[in-house]
Design a protein around this motif. Structure first.
Motif, PDB file in Angstrom:
ATOM      1  N   UNK A  24     -46.609  65.373  64.242  1.00  0.00           N
ATOM      2  CA  UNK A  24     -46.349  66.414  65.228  1.00  0.00           C
ATOM      3  C   UNK A  24     -45.059  66.168  65.991  1.00  0.00           C
ATOM      4  N   UNK A  25     -44.820  64.895  66.384  1.00  0.00           N
ATOM      5  CA  UNK A  25     -43.592  64.571  67.115  1.00  0.00           C
ATOM      6  C   UNK A  25     -42.367  64.770  66.229  1.00  0.00           C
ATOM      7  N   UNK A  26     -42.472  64.420  64.948  1.00  0.00           N
ATOM      8  CA  UNK A  26     -41.328  64.572  64.043  1.00  0.00           C
ATOM      9  C   UNK A  26     -40.967  66.050  63.861  1.00  0.00           C
ATOM     10  N   UNK A  27     -41.989  66.895  63.630  1.00  0.00           N
ATOM     11  CA  UNK A  27     -41.716  68.326  63.459  1.00  0.00           C
ATOM     12  C   UNK A  27     -41.159  68.941  64.732  1.00  0.00           C
ATOM     13  N   UNK A  28     -41.705  68.511  65.886  1.00  0.00           N
ATOM     14  CA  UNK A  28     -41.207  69.032  67.164  1.00  0.00           C
ATOM     15  C   UNK A  28     -39.760  68.603  67.390  1.00  0.00           C
ATOM     16  N   UNK A  29     -39.438  67.364  67.046  1.00  0.00           N
ATOM     17  CA  UNK A  29     -38.065  66.878  67.247  1.00  0.00           C
ATOM     18  C   UNK A  29     -37.090  67.598  66.321  1.00  0.00           C
ATOM     19  N   UNK A  30     -37.499  67.852  65.075  1.00  0.00           N
ATOM     20  CA  UNK A  30     -36.633  68.587  64.145  1.00  0.00           C
ATOM     21  C   UNK A  30     -36.370  70.002  64.662  1.00  0.00           C
ATOM     22  N   UNK A  31     -37.445  70.623  65.167  1.00  0.00           N
ATOM     23  CA  UNK A  31     -37.295  71.985  65.696  1.00  0.00           C
ATOM     24  C   UNK A  31     -36.358  72.001  66.903  1.00  0.00           C
ATOM     25  N   UNK A  32     -36.480  70.987  67.774  1.00  0.00           N
ATOM     26  CA  UNK A  32     -35.613  70.925  68.950  1.00  0.00           C
ATOM     27  C   UNK A  32     -34.163  70.643  68.568  1.00  0.00           C
ATOM     28  N   UNK A  33     -33.956  69.830  67.520  1.00  0.00           N
ATOM     29  CA  UNK A  33     -32.579  69.569  67.081  1.00  0.00           C
ATOM     30  C   UNK A  33     -31.948  70.830  66.491  1.00  0.00           C
ATOM     31  N   UNK A  34     -32.731  71.605  65.740  1.00  0.00           N
ATOM     32  CA  UNK A  34     -32.211  72.873  65.215  1.00  0.00           C
ATOM     33  C   UNK A  34     -31.906  73.829  66.367  1.00  0.00           C
ATOM     34  N   UNK A  35     -32.817  73.825  67.358  1.00  0.00           N
ATOM     35  CA  UNK A  35     -32.594  74.687  68.522  1.00  0.00           C
ATOM     36  C   UNK A  35     -31.364  74.252  69.309  1.00  0.00           C
ATOM     37  N   UNK A  36     -31.122  72.938  69.357  1.00  0.00           N
ATOM     38  CA  UNK A  36     -29.936  72.453  70.081  1.00  0.00           C
ATOM     39  C   UNK A  36     -28.653  72.898  69.395  1.00  0.00           C
ATOM     40  N   UNK A  37     -28.673  72.955  68.059  1.00  0.00           N
ATOM     41  CA  UNK A  37     -27.491  73.440  67.336  1.00  0.00           C
ATOM     42  C   UNK A  37     -27.241  74.911  67.660  1.00  0.00           C
ATOM     43  N   UNK A  38     -28.325  75.702  67.643  1.00  0.00           N
ATOM     44  CA  UNK A  38     -28.180  77.126  67.965  1.00  0.00           C
ATOM     45  C   UNK A  38     -27.727  77.314  69.414  1.00  0.00           C
ATOM     46  N   UNK A  39     -28.277  76.482  70.298  1.00  0.00           N
ATOM     47  CA  UNK A  39     -27.878  76.565  71.707  1.00  0.00           C
ATOM     48  C   UNK A  39     -26.423  76.159  71.894  1.00  0.00           C
ATOM     49  N   UNK A  40     -25.989  75.173  71.096  1.00  0.00           N
ATOM     50  CA  UNK A  40     -24.595  74.744  71.166  1.00  0.00           C
ATOM     51  C   UNK A  40     -23.658  75.888  70.787  1.00  0.00           C
ATOM     52  N   UNK A  41     -24.015  76.587  69.714  1.00  0.00           N
ATOM     53  CA  UNK A  41     -23.201  77.738  69.289  1.00  0.00           C
ATOM     54  C   UNK A  41     -23.192  78.815  70.365  1.00  0.00           C
ATOM     55  N   UNK A  42     -24.374  79.043  70.964  1.00  0.00           N
ATOM     56  CA  UNK A  42     -24.479  80.046  72.025  1.00  0.00           C
ATOM     57  C   UNK A  42     -23.642  79.635  73.252  1.00  0.00           C
ATOM     58  N   UNK A  43     -23.664  78.313  73.569  1.00  0.00           N
ATOM     59  CA  UNK A  43     -22.879  77.821  74.698  1.00  0.00           C
ATOM     60  C   UNK A  43     -21.389  77.978  74.473  1.00  0.00           C
ATOM     61  N   UNK A  44     -20.953  77.773  73.234  1.00  0.00           N
ATOM     62  CA  UNK A  44     -19.530  77.949  72.922  1.00  0.00           C
ATOM     63  C   UNK A  44     -19.124  79.404  73.107  1.00  0.00           C
ATOM     64  N   UNK A  45     -19.987  80.317  72.662  1.00  0.00           N
ATOM     65  CA  UNK A  45     -19.692  81.742  72.827  1.00  0.00           C
ATOM     66  C   UNK A  45     -19.625  82.125  74.303  1.00  0.00           C
ATOM     67  N   UNK A  46     -20.545  81.557  75.108  1.00  0.00           N
ATOM     68  CA  UNK A  46     -20.526  81.869  76.545  1.00  0.00           C
ATOM     69  C   UNK A  46     -19.288  81.293  77.200  1.00  0.00           C
ATOM     70  N   UNK A  47     -18.839  80.145  76.755  1.00  0.00           N
ATOM     71  CA  UNK A  47     -17.621  79.565  77.329  1.00  0.00           C
ATOM     72  C   UNK A  47     -16.419  80.433  77.029  1.00  0.00           C
ATOM     73  N   UNK A  48     -16.389  80.995  75.813  1.00  0.00           N
ATOM     74  CA  UNK A  48     -15.278  81.873  75.442  1.00  0.00           C
ATOM     75  C   UNK A  48     -15.303  83.157  76.260  1.00  0.00           C
ATOM     76  N   UNK A  49     -16.507  83.567  76.684  1.00  0.00           N
ATOM     77  CA  UNK A  49     -16.621  84.790  77.489  1.00  0.00           C
ATOM     78  C   UNK A  49     -16.420  84.526  78.971  1.00  0.00           C
ATOM     79  N   UNK A  50     -16.194  83.271  79.315  1.00  0.00           N
ATOM     80  CA  UNK A  50     -15.912  82.954  80.706  1.00  0.00           C
ATOM     81  C   UNK A  50     -17.131  82.656  81.544  1.00  0.00           C
ATOM     82  N   UNK A  51     -18.300  82.446  80.945  1.00  0.00           N
ATOM     83  CA  UNK A  51     -19.498  82.101  81.710  1.00  0.00           C
ATOM     84  C   UNK A  51     -19.350  80.668  82.239  1.00  0.00           C
ATOM     85  N   UNK A  52     -19.711  80.475  83.535  1.00  0.00           N
ATOM     86  CA  UNK A  52     -19.468  79.172  84.156  1.00  0.00           C
ATOM     87  C   UNK A  52     -20.444  78.104  83.654  1.00  0.00           C
TER      88      UNK A  52
END
Length: 303
Positions: A24-52
């Protein structure tokens, strides 16, 4: 060894560490790492749009994907039946993980095994293997195989080299034993001795010498004295008790100890063979005389 040191060494008892289901911990950690990649991409887009808060999202996502996620994978442990892991956290014993399955423990704990290179005996063994590999006596890959941190709880066999020991009569004999043993307290096995397998081997040799000196190799047929050859069961029982008393501090249980080889040393083997032959001839002649006397007594009784 003083009584205070003995009490301190005997203090170690097994503790059950806190653990969770590893799958359970391994699957949860894999899911969170995938989510962190998606969040990273989203954060880059927000930075380009000027979000603080875009840079903050990038930093958190990158930290989880690069540091936190891989660290959590280090807490996953797999154990097979009759295996155990002795775990320490920053030098403090936190418990022994037992039972087959997939577990998750504190990722900062360290598993210890006396056979590993973290002990003096392990270092000597590793250096010996490396030296033999350089000399060409063993394959080079043998010296690079990592030593497992898992401690086996299975019943194991120890078969030491044959020893030359003087018996009760002072006759040199060659004797070998086999010892059936297992680990019953992993905490004592790891923390009370440097290497419990080497400790057991040395104590077996010492106990064997102590027991053999109490018995002669053999006695005559009309003598009720105990001997190594004629009282093998009694000798085995005393040998087991002697070894068990010495390895109790290491958390080991001696299941059985048996003599596998027993013979006179080569320098006196011929003389002892002649002695046995002479004794057999005397016994045969005595039997013939007793038979003749018995026949005469029978004849006189009938007359």
């Amino acid at each position: 060894m003083s009584e205070s040191i003995k009490k301190k060494q005997m203090h170690y008892e097994e503790i059950v560490p806190k653990s969770r289901n590893g799958m359970g911990i391994m699957l949860l950690n894999i899911a969170l790492m995938i989510a962190s990649v998606l969040t990273l991409i989203w954060g880059i887009q927000m930075s380009e749009n000027g979000r603080f808060f875009g840079p903050l999202v990038i930093i958190v996502s990158a930290l989880y994907f690069i540091i936190i996620g891989p660290i959590l994978f280090g807490g996953l442990k797999i154990l097979k039946p009759n295996e155990a892991l002795v775990l320490t956290l920053f030098g403090k014993y936190v418990g022994t993980l037992k039972g087959e399955g997939f577990f998750f423990v504190n990722p900062f704990v360290t598993a210890l095994n006396p056979a590993s290179t973290s002990t003096r005996s392990g270092k000597l063994a590793a250096e010996k293997i490396a030296t033999m590999a350089v000399a060409g006596n063993v394959p080079p890959q043998t010296s690079t195989v990592p030593i497992s941190k898992i401690i086996s709880l299975k019943t194991m066999t120890l078969n030491n080299d044959k020893q030359k020991i003087n018996d009760l009569m002072g006759n040199p004999i060659i004797i070998g034993i086999v010892v059936i043993w297992r680990v019953v307290n992993t905490a004592k096995a790891v923390f009370n001795v440097d290497n419990y397998t080497e400790y057991l081997s040395i104590q077996c040799d010492s106990a064997l010498r102590n027991i053999v000196r109490l018995y002669p190799y053999d006695v005559s047929s009309d003598d009720n004295e105990k001997s190594l050859r004629g009282s093998s069961q009694e000798v085995a029982d005393k040998l087991k008790e002697e070894i068990q008393s010495k390895v109790e501090i290491a958390g080991l249980e001696i299941i059985e100890a048996r003599i596998t080889h027993l013979a006179y040393a080569p320098e006196i083997a011929a003389a002892m063979l002649q002695r046995q032959q002479a004794s057999a001839i005397i016994d045969a002649r005595q039997m013939i005389v007793e038979g003749a006397v018995g026949m005469v007594e029978m004849a006189l009784a009938k007359l």
